[in-house]
Design a protein around this motif. Structure first.
Motif, PDB file in Angstrom:
ATOM      1  N   UNK A 531      45.966  39.971  28.218  1.00  0.00           N
ATOM      2  CA  UNK A 531      46.355  40.503  29.528  1.00  0.00           C
ATOM      3  C   UNK A 531      46.851  39.355  30.398  1.00  0.00           C
ATOM      4  N   UNK A 532      48.082  39.473  30.893  1.00  0.00           N
ATOM      5  CA  UNK A 532      48.687  38.466  31.762  1.00  0.00           C
ATOM      6  C   UNK A 532      49.123  39.128  33.068  1.00  0.00           C
ATOM      7  N   UNK A 533      49.339  38.291  34.078  1.00  0.00           N
ATOM      8  CA  UNK A 533      49.825  38.766  35.382  1.00  0.00           C
ATOM      9  C   UNK A 533      51.046  37.958  35.794  1.00  0.00           C
ATOM     10  N   UNK A 534      51.998  38.611  36.435  1.00  0.00           N
ATOM     11  CA  UNK A 534      53.184  37.946  36.972  1.00  0.00           C
ATOM     12  C   UNK A 534      53.351  38.309  38.443  1.00  0.00           C
ATOM     13  N   UNK A 535      53.755  37.336  39.240  1.00  0.00           N
ATOM     14  CA  UNK A 535      54.080  37.535  40.662  1.00  0.00           C
ATOM     15  C   UNK A 535      52.860  37.967  41.482  1.00  0.00           C
ATOM     16  N   UNK A 536      51.673  37.573  41.047  1.00  0.00           N
ATOM     17  CA  UNK A 536      50.464  37.902  41.801  1.00  0.00           C
ATOM     18  C   UNK A 536      50.416  37.063  43.074  1.00  0.00           C
ATOM     19  N   UNK A 537      50.161  37.713  44.197  1.00  0.00           N
ATOM     20  CA  UNK A 537      50.162  37.019  45.489  1.00  0.00           C
ATOM     21  C   UNK A 537      48.982  36.045  45.573  1.00  0.00           C
ATOM     22  N   UNK A 538      49.210  34.932  46.271  1.00  0.00           N
ATOM     23  CA  UNK A 538      48.180  33.898  46.367  1.00  0.00           C
ATOM     24  C   UNK A 538      46.871  34.391  46.966  1.00  0.00           C
ATOM     25  N   UNK A 539      46.871  35.223  48.052  1.00  0.00           N
ATOM     26  CA  UNK A 539      45.587  35.707  48.578  1.00  0.00           C
ATOM     27  C   UNK A 539      44.798  36.520  47.553  1.00  0.00           C
ATOM     28  N   UNK A 540      45.502  37.290  46.711  1.00  0.00           N
ATOM     29  CA  UNK A 540      44.826  38.067  45.673  1.00  0.00           C
ATOM     30  C   UNK A 540      44.317  37.122  44.590  1.00  0.00           C
TER      31      UNK A 540
END
Length: 572
Positions: A531-540
């Motif tokens: 499981x990967x994430x892309x473009x996740x916001x810094x506060x999250x």
């Protein structure tokens, strides 16, 4: 800063305690040439303040004079604490059914007790608004969607209209809710209890107000009320035809009073005051923003709450009852050339002068004429045009609005507002509970990655699933997110080795969601999928670090863009 010209470089922020009293800054900036406009507008405005104040007081179950008391001191208080230079506050038709429901239930027909209850509700409403403003909660009314606001306002308008029909026809009924009241009115009419002379007067006043409404600066309400009063007095209709009249209004200005209420009334007054605060600020914030845009001024919604709260406290401690902004009196002030809240102060001074010098003017004013004034205001509260547009573009929101209207009509103003708030919460949770999601591909001749349901010709990379979730991740949708990710992996044309969540729309996560992600990661790992994430916001991302998930997955599973995630997959 409460109210400043938009984009003005010369505007100076008020500091310290002065920022909470915008009227002092207006006074410092006041231009002498404004005075003539403000005095003229105040005189024109006063022609509405007197008849409307009396009408809304009677509609709220209070003696007539207290509508004038609720006009005088609140206008002065708002001039000091309110951020808008144009807004006019006072008794309002949208609050009448809320006040009436509490007053009728608790006062047992005692006028003195009714006045105390109305004053206590104003104090509660004022305190709620001020506390909310100080804690910068001015955004809360934005949580009520437009269809929901239309729904409860249409319900309140219907409740106001129905409540005035007995006064229009000259009889009394025991109030037990708008729809049940309507049936009682029909039965009274069938029993021939109506005073048709009074009804004709009230109907004529209503028709005159509606016909003259388009002429903003023309004192249509005052003229209609004067004609009705004169006709009733000259023809002696109170004696010859049994037309009910207002009678002599007591002489004297409002004095500082602490409303005396019993402990048994406290809960009902608190609930009613809170409901009044919600409706009053919802109306005031919308009207304030509208006129701020027209005059190119910026209005702080938190200061607007404080201004409204101060005006309600002033009403409560000076023998008034809850007040709000007025969508009928404010346009009169604007059309008459008002430049500042000096207009309201001039109007308040003229109302005070009328009380002192000529209280007997209202002796022959028919109650049916006052009912006509309130019914005209209620008609103005209805919103049908925009609801028709909503019906065309999103029918479920239209029916949500209708449900809110039915809630007010069946259960009454205060329970109806509670129902509207519940619907607003459900609407918010529903949007987050069942959000849109998509599997992404690379369509030819279109830049970027897009929903394959919309672009079936989009190509997909074998072994890689690109998935987008269009909502924050929180307790209500965490399980739904996990299920949809697993469905996307299962539906992959080739065995998946990696799933990348396009996470730009994910603006927040909570503990429940993080725990669900932890379980999802383990489930996918057993299937041989990362499981990967892309473009996740810094506060999250910061939250994931605090919750420990970032360290668990590893920094290499968080990519700045989808392209970089795709590149990492191809590099193995």
């Amino acid at each position: 800063m409460a109210s400043t010209p938009a984009g003005s470089s010369s505007a100076v922020q008020s500091s310290g305690w002065r920022k909470w009293i915008p009227g002092l800054r207006v006074l410092r900036e006041y231009q002498p040439e404004w005075l003539k406009n403000d005095i003229t507008a105040g005189i024109v405005l006063s022609t509405m303040l007197v008849p409307v104040g009396i009408a809304y007081s009677v509609a709220s179950g209070l003696p007539a004079i207290y509508g004038l008391y609720a006009t005088i001191v609140p206008l002065i208080a708002y001039a000091l604490f309110g951020p808008s230079r144009i807004l006019v506050l006072g008794p309002d038709s949208s609050l009448a059914p809320i006040i009436l429901s509490v007053v009728v239930a608790l006062s047992a027909g005692d006028p003195a007790r009714a006045v105390a209850i109305g004053g206590a509700m104003a104090i509660v409403s004022g305190a709620v608004c001020i506390v909310a403003g100080l804690f910068r909660l001015g955004f809360v009314t934005e949580l009520l969607s437009k269809p929901i606001r239309y729904g409860y306002m249409n319900g309140i308008a219907l409740a106001v209209l129905i409540s005035q029909l007995p006064k229009l026809f000259g009889f009394k009924i025991e109030s037990s809710g708008p729809l049940r009241d309507l049936w009682a009115i029909v039965q009274a009419l069938l029993r021939n209890q109506a005073n048709w002379t009074g009804a004709a007067i009230g109907g004529a006043v209503l028709a005159a107000i509606l016909l003259m409404k388009r002429f903003t600066r023309f004192p249509g309400i005052l003229l209609a009320v004067i004609c009705a009063t004169a006709a009733t007095g000259l023809l002696n209709l109170a004696e010859t035809s049994g037309v009910k009249v207002l009678g002599t209004v007591p002489q004297g200005l409002p004095v500082f009073t602490i409303p005396a209420i019993s402990a048994s009334d406290l809960v009902s007054i608190l609930v009613g005051g809170f409901a009044v605060a919600i409706v009053a600020f919802a109306d005031t914030s919308v009207l304030s923003r509208t006129y701020a845009a027209r005059t190119h001024m910026r209005v702080d919604p938190n200061q607007e709450m404080i201004g409204l709260g101060a005006a309600n406290l002033a009403a409560g401690f000076f023998q008034g009852f809850p007040i709000s902004s007025s969508s009928s009196r404010t346009p009169v002030a604007e059309a008459s050339g008002s430049k500042s809240q000096v207009t309201g102060i001039v109007g308040a001074a003229i109302v005070a002068l009328v009380i002192i010098a000529a209280p007997s003017l209202f002796r022959n004013l028919p109650n049916a004429a006052l009912a006509g004034v309130v019914i005209a205001a209620a008609i103005g509260l209805f919103e049908f045009g925009d609801l028709a547009r909503i019906y065309r573009i999103q029918r479920w929101e239209f029916w949500l609005s209708i449900l809110c209207t039915v809630g007010v009509a069946v259960f009454g103003a205060i329970p109806g507002i509670g129902i509207a708030i519940v619907f607003a919460v459900i609407e918010f949770l529903w949007d987050g509970w069942r959000p849109h999601w998509a599997i992404l591909g690379d369509p030819p001749q279109v830049e970027g990655y897009h929903d394959i349901a919309r672009y079936p010709e989009a190509s997909r990379i074998p072994g890689l699933v690109l998935f987008r979730w269009d909502a924050p991740l929180f307790f209500a949708n965490a399980e739904q997110f996990s299920d949809r990710v697993l469905d996307a992996v299962a539906a992959s044309p080739t065995p998946a080795r990696m799933i990348v969540v396009s996470a730009a729309p994910i603006t927040s996560v909570d503990v429940t969601a993080v725990d669900a992600l932890h379980e999802l990661t383990q489930t996918l790992a057993r299937q041989g999928v990362e499981l990967h994430f892309a473009e996740l916001k810094d506060p999250v991302k910061d939250k994931l670090k605090r919750f420990g998930l970032f360290a668990e997955l590893g920094e290499n599973r968080f990519h700045p863009t989808i392209d970089s995630a795709v590149a990492a997959f191809r590099q193995g």
